[in-house]
Design a protein around this motif. Structure first.
Motif, PDB file in Angstrom:
ATOM      1  N   ARG A  81       0.813  -1.220   0.000  1.00  0.00           N
ATOM      2  CA  ARG A  81       0.000   0.000   0.000  1.00  0.00           C
ATOM      3  C   ARG A  81       0.846   1.270   0.000  1.00  0.00           C
ATOM      4  O   ARG A  81       0.341   2.348  -0.290  1.00  0.00           O
ATOM      5  CB  ARG A  81      -0.941  -0.002   1.207  1.00  0.00           C
ATOM      6  N   GLY A  82       2.135   1.129   0.322  1.00  0.00           N
ATOM      7  CA  GLY A  82       3.009   2.296   0.298  1.00  0.00           C
ATOM      8  C   GLY A  82       3.802   2.449  -0.977  1.00  0.00           C
ATOM      9  O   GLY A  82       4.623   3.365  -1.082  1.00  0.00           O
ATOM     10  N   SER A  83       3.596   1.566  -1.954  1.00  0.00           N
ATOM     11  CA  SER A  83       4.336   1.693  -3.215  1.00  0.00           C
ATOM     12  C   SER A  83       3.880   2.941  -3.967  1.00  0.00           C
ATOM     13  O   SER A  83       2.807   3.482  -3.720  1.00  0.00           O
ATOM     14  CB  SER A  83       4.136   0.450  -4.088  1.00  0.00           C
ATOM     15  N   ILE A  84       4.713   3.366  -4.896  1.00  0.00           N
ATOM     16  CA  ILE A  84       4.394   4.574  -5.660  1.00  0.00           C
ATOM     17  C   ILE A  84       3.091   4.392  -6.423  1.00  0.00           C
ATOM     18  O   ILE A  84       2.194   5.246  -6.379  1.00  0.00           O
ATOM     19  CB  ILE A  84       5.547   4.904  -6.628  1.00  0.00           C
ATOM     20  N   LEU A  85       2.972   3.262  -7.109  1.00  0.00           N
ATOM     21  CA  LEU A  85       1.777   3.021  -7.918  1.00  0.00           C
ATOM     22  C   LEU A  85       0.526   2.925  -7.039  1.00  0.00           C
ATOM     23  O   LEU A  85      -0.517   3.498  -7.369  1.00  0.00           O
ATOM     24  CB  LEU A  85       1.961   1.732  -8.722  1.00  0.00           C
ATOM     25  N   ALA A  86       0.635   2.220  -5.910  1.00  0.00           N
ATOM     26  CA  ALA A  86      -0.513   2.098  -5.016  1.00  0.00           C
ATOM     27  C   ALA A  86      -0.872   3.439  -4.393  1.00  0.00           C
ATOM     28  O   ALA A  86      -2.060   3.762  -4.230  1.00  0.00           O
ATOM     29  CB  ALA A  86      -0.221   1.067  -3.928  1.00  0.00           C
ATOM     30  N   SER A  87       0.128   4.236  -4.047  1.00  0.00           N
ATOM     31  CA  SER A  87      -0.139   5.551  -3.452  1.00  0.00           C
ATOM     32  C   SER A  87      -0.859   6.463  -4.442  1.00  0.00           C
ATOM     33  O   SER A  87      -1.802   7.172  -4.074  1.00  0.00           O
ATOM     34  CB  SER A  87       1.171   6.194  -3.002  1.00  0.00           C
ATOM     35  N   ILE A  88      -0.417   6.443  -5.693  1.00  0.00           N
ATOM     36  CA  ILE A  88      -1.089   7.249  -6.712  1.00  0.00           C
ATOM     37  C   ILE A  88      -2.527   6.783  -6.895  1.00  0.00           C
ATOM     38  O   ILE A  88      -3.458   7.596  -6.992  1.00  0.00           O
ATOM     39  CB  ILE A  88      -0.316   7.177  -8.042  1.00  0.00           C
ATOM     40  N   GLY A  89      -2.733   5.458  -6.916  1.00  0.00           N
ATOM     41  CA  GLY A  89      -4.085   4.930  -7.068  1.00  0.00           C
ATOM     42  C   GLY A  89      -4.980   5.318  -5.901  1.00  0.00           C
ATOM     43  O   GLY A  89      -6.146   5.703  -6.096  1.00  0.00           O
ATOM     44  N   GLN A  90      -4.458   5.235  -4.677  1.00  0.00           N
ATOM     45  CA  GLN A  90      -5.253   5.596  -3.510  1.00  0.00           C
ATOM     46  C   GLN A  90      -5.520   7.098  -3.463  1.00  0.00           C
ATOM     47  O   GLN A  90      -6.604   7.530  -3.049  1.00  0.00           O
ATOM     48  CB  GLN A  90      -4.529   5.139  -2.241  1.00  0.00           C
ATOM     49  N   ALA A  91      -4.558   7.902  -3.905  1.00  0.00           N
ATOM     50  CA  ALA A  91      -4.793   9.342  -3.977  1.00  0.00           C
ATOM     51  C   ALA A  91      -5.888   9.659  -4.982  1.00  0.00           C
ATOM     52  O   ALA A  91      -6.748  10.519  -4.736  1.00  0.00           O
ATOM     53  CB  ALA A  91      -3.500  10.060  -4.360  1.00  0.00           C
ATOM     54  N   THR A  92      -5.881   8.968  -6.117  1.00  0.00           N
ATOM     55  CA  THR A  92      -6.904   9.194  -7.139  1.00  0.00           C
ATOM     56  C   THR A  92      -8.285   8.848  -6.612  1.00  0.00           C
ATOM     57  O   THR A  92      -9.251   9.602  -6.805  1.00  0.00           O
ATOM     58  CB  THR A  92      -6.594   8.363  -8.399  1.00  0.00           C
ATOM     59  N   VAL A  93      -8.393   7.708  -5.921  1.00  0.00           N
ATOM     60  CA  VAL A  93      -9.685   7.316  -5.345  1.00  0.00           C
ATOM     61  C   VAL A  93     -10.138   8.342  -4.311  1.00  0.00           C
ATOM     62  O   VAL A  93     -11.320   8.738  -4.280  1.00  0.00           O
ATOM     63  CB  VAL A  93      -9.584   5.912  -4.710  1.00  0.00           C
ATOM     64  N   SER A  94      -9.222   8.801  -3.468  1.00  0.00           N
ATOM     65  CA  SER A  94      -9.572   9.788  -2.440  1.00  0.00           C
ATOM     66  C   SER A  94     -10.057  11.091  -3.070  1.00  0.00           C
ATOM     67  O   SER A  94     -11.019  11.705  -2.596  1.00  0.00           O
ATOM     68  CB  SER A  94      -8.358  10.061  -1.540  1.00  0.00           C
ATOM     69  N   LEU A  95      -9.404  11.512  -4.141  1.00  0.00           N
ATOM     70  CA  LEU A  95      -9.825  12.741  -4.812  1.00  0.00           C
ATOM     71  C   LEU A  95     -11.142  12.548  -5.554  1.00  0.00           C
ATOM     72  O   LEU A  95     -11.937  13.490  -5.672  1.00  0.00           O
ATOM     73  CB  LEU A  95      -8.734  13.215  -5.772  1.00  0.00           C
ATOM     74  N   GLN A  96     -11.391  11.341  -6.049  1.00  0.00           N
ATOM     75  CA  GLN A  96     -12.679  11.068  -6.684  1.00  0.00           C
ATOM     76  C   GLN A  96     -13.829  11.235  -5.693  1.00  0.00           C
ATOM     77  O   GLN A  96     -14.904  11.734  -6.040  1.00  0.00           O
ATOM     78  CB  GLN A  96     -12.692   9.647  -7.258  1.00  0.00           C
ATOM     79  N   LEU A  97     -13.598  10.838  -4.438  1.00  0.00           N
ATOM     80  CA  LEU A  97     -14.642  10.939  -3.421  1.00  0.00           C
ATOM     81  C   LEU A  97     -14.996  12.389  -3.101  1.00  0.00           C
ATOM     82  O   LEU A  97     -16.095  12.668  -2.625  1.00  0.00           O
ATOM     83  CB  LEU A  97     -14.191  10.222  -2.138  1.00  0.00           C
ATOM     84  N   SER A  98     -14.055  13.294  -3.359  1.00  0.00           N
ATOM     85  CA  SER A  98     -14.299  14.713  -3.081  1.00  0.00           C
ATOM     86  C   SER A  98     -14.197  15.551  -4.359  1.00  0.00           C
ATOM     87  O   SER A  98     -13.829  16.721  -4.314  1.00  0.00           O
ATOM     88  CB  SER A  98     -13.304  15.225  -2.035  1.00  0.00           C
ATOM     89  N   ARG A  99     -14.548  14.935  -5.479  1.00  0.00           N
ATOM     90  CA  ARG A  99     -14.371  15.587  -6.779  1.00  0.00           C
ATOM     91  C   ARG A  99     -15.139  16.897  -6.898  1.00  0.00           C
ATOM     92  O   ARG A  99     -14.687  17.823  -7.577  1.00  0.00           O
ATOM     93  CB  ARG A  99     -14.811  14.618  -7.883  1.00  0.00           C
ATOM     94  N   VAL A 100     -16.285  16.987  -6.231  1.00  0.00           N
ATOM     95  CA  VAL A 100     -17.102  18.199  -6.344  1.00  0.00           C
ATOM     96  C   VAL A 100     -16.389  19.419  -5.767  1.00  0.00           C
ATOM     97  O   VAL A 100     -16.765  20.563  -6.067  1.00  0.00           O
ATOM     98  CB  VAL A 100     -18.455  18.013  -5.635  1.00  0.00           C
ATOM     99  N   LEU A 101     -15.358  19.199  -4.964  1.00  0.00           N
ATOM    100  CA  LEU A 101     -14.641  20.305  -4.338  1.00  0.00           C
ATOM    101  C   LEU A 101     -13.390  20.708  -5.106  1.00  0.00           C
ATOM    102  O   LEU A 101     -12.724  21.674  -4.746  1.00  0.00           O
ATOM    103  CB  LEU A 101     -14.234  19.924  -2.909  1.00  0.00           C
ATOM    104  N   LEU A 102     -13.060  19.953  -6.160  1.00  0.00           N
ATOM    105  CA  LEU A 102     -11.791  20.165  -6.861  1.00  0.00           C
ATOM    106  C   LEU A 102     -12.002  20.866  -8.195  1.00  0.00           C
ATOM    107  O   LEU A 102     -13.013  20.639  -8.865  1.00  0.00           O
ATOM    108  CB  LEU A 102     -11.108  18.823  -7.121  1.00  0.00           C
ATOM    109  N   PRO A 103     -11.041  21.682  -8.616  1.00  0.00           N
ATOM    110  CA  PRO A 103     -11.077  22.217  -9.977  1.00  0.00           C
ATOM    111  C   PRO A 103     -10.980  21.081 -10.993  1.00  0.00           C
ATOM    112  O   PRO A 103     -10.228  20.118 -10.800  1.00  0.00           O
ATOM    113  CB  PRO A 103      -9.845  23.125 -10.039  1.00  0.00           C
ATOM    114  N   THR A 104     -11.724  21.164 -12.060  1.00  0.00           N
ATOM    115  CA  THR A 104     -11.734  20.104 -13.068  1.00  0.00           C
ATOM    116  C   THR A 104     -10.344  19.846 -13.633  1.00  0.00           C
ATOM    117  O   THR A 104      -9.944  18.692 -13.829  1.00  0.00           O
ATOM    118  CB  THR A 104     -12.700  20.472 -14.209  1.00  0.00           C
ATOM    119  N   ALA A 105      -9.604  20.919 -13.886  1.00  0.00           N
ATOM    120  CA  ALA A 105      -8.266  20.754 -14.472  1.00  0.00           C
ATOM    121  C   ALA A 105      -7.349  19.962 -13.554  1.00  0.00           C
ATOM    122  O   ALA A 105      -6.554  19.128 -14.006  1.00  0.00           O
ATOM    123  CB  ALA A 105      -7.664  22.122 -14.769  1.00  0.00           C
ATOM    124  N   SER A 106      -7.441  20.188 -12.256  1.00  0.00           N
ATOM    125  CA  SER A 106      -6.590  19.470 -11.305  1.00  0.00           C
ATOM    126  C   SER A 106      -6.957  17.994 -11.252  1.00  0.00           C
ATOM    127  O   SER A 106      -6.072  17.128 -11.160  1.00  0.00           O
ATOM    128  CB  SER A 106      -6.719  20.093  -9.909  1.00  0.00           C
TER     129      SER A 106
END
Length: 323
Positions: A81-106
């Motif tokens: 879970r601490g690998s680079i690929l897994a960290s990026i994947g978990q960050a993406t999922v976390s940002l998806q859960l709060s997508r309404v708060l993020l700029p579309t470009a980001s």
């Protein structure tokens, strides 16, 4: 008010993105050090596992710290879970859960980062392509951080994102000092220049935290070990020092409601840094004890954030007075 599930997802997105960037930099710098120094210098791959705290998990699936196995484990292993690929994947999922708060470009930046990392993951292992792959991870993570900083309102949502990033950054700095610098501080012949590879190895420690140039700018030539440790712990102007990260965390907390307990926890860790004694960075034993204290303080601060914002207890039902 920001919903607790959004606050938690943004906090962990910040941590995962910082972890991916920091791990890529660690692997990159260690690879260069391994290639530059002769075999007699004794540079192996186990320190990377110690820094990331994944030694037991790795040895549970591998016979020993072989270069390709360690790099694959830290870079692209989906079970770590601490690998680079897994960290990026978990960050993406976390940002998806709060997508309404993020700029579309980001959000598009992080999606492209995940797609690129997955498609090019094989390049992380081969020495001929490894450094370029790590550089690309670092650049894309910094692009995302810059995109968020330049387009998000400085509100509670951005505050939790920043708190996650700075706590993860402080934690990584402490881990590097505990494992890598702890081996070097107080080595026989340090002051006399008796260790032929000492400066190169210390430069590797600083470069693994993107601190080498700023350290040289403030300290001049040479890399005295205790001075480097103090720089990484207490330099108020360097954005990857523990003091800077904690000060930035405290500033973000002041914009949040009910922040008294987390702020007190942050102040306790900063107080430990202010009370730092020279002996604590001059010997490996003292440095290890200091690192343990700081790690415990940051872990307690994480727990206080969780209790205050992410795991709220249900309020008791209102008592209605009889008519």
């Amino acid at each position: 008010m920001l919903l607790s599930r959004f606050a938690e997802s943004l906090y962990w997105a910040g941590r995962y993105l910082e972890r991916a960037e920091a791990t890529a930099r660690l692997v990159r710098v260690h690879t260069e050090l391994f290639l530059d120094l002769p075999r007699a210098a004794g540079v192996g791959w186990s320190p990377l596992l110690a820094v990331t705290g994944a030694g037991d998990e790795f040895l549970g699936r591998h016979t020993g710290p072989d270069e390709d196995d360690v790099v694959a484990f830290l870079a692209i292993d989906p079970k770590n879970r601490g690998s680079i690929l897994a960290s990026i994947g978990q960050a993406t999922v976390s940002l998806q859960l709060s997508r309404v708060l993020l700029p579309t470009a980001s959000f598009e930046v992080v999606t492209k980062l995940q797609d690129w990392a997955a498609a090019s993951s094989a390049e992380a292992i081969d020495r001929r392509t490894r450094l370029d792959w790590m550089d690309e991870v670092i650049a894309r993570c910094q692009l995302l951080a810059g995109s968020l900083a330049g387009t998000m309102c400085d509100d509670e949502a951005y505050g939790f994102l920043q708190i996650g990033r700075y706590l993860e950054r402080a934690d990584m700095t402490i881990r590097v000092l505990d494992v890598q610098a702890g081996i070097l501080v107080g080595q026989p012949g340090e002051d006399a220049g008796g260790e032929p590879y000492h400066d190169l190895t210390w430069m590797g420690v600083l470069r693994s935290l993107a601190a080498h140039q700023m350290f040289r700018r403030s300290q001049g030539s040479g890399v005295p070990g205790p001075a480097a440790v103090r720089f990484l712990l207490r330099e108020e102007r360097f954005p990857r020092s523990v003091e800077f990260c904690l000060a930035s965390t405290a500033r973000a907390l002041t914009q949040l409601p009910r922040a008294a307990v987390p702020l007190a926890g942050c102040a306790r860790v900063r107080s430990r840094l202010r009370d730092l004694q020279p002996a604590e960075v001059d010997t490996p034993g003292e440095l290890h004890e200091l690192a343990d204290d700081l790690e415990s303080g940051i872990g307690a601060l994480h727990d206080e954030l969780t209790r205050t914002y992410f795991r709220l207890e249900a309020a008791p039902p209102a008592v209605v007075a009889p008519a």
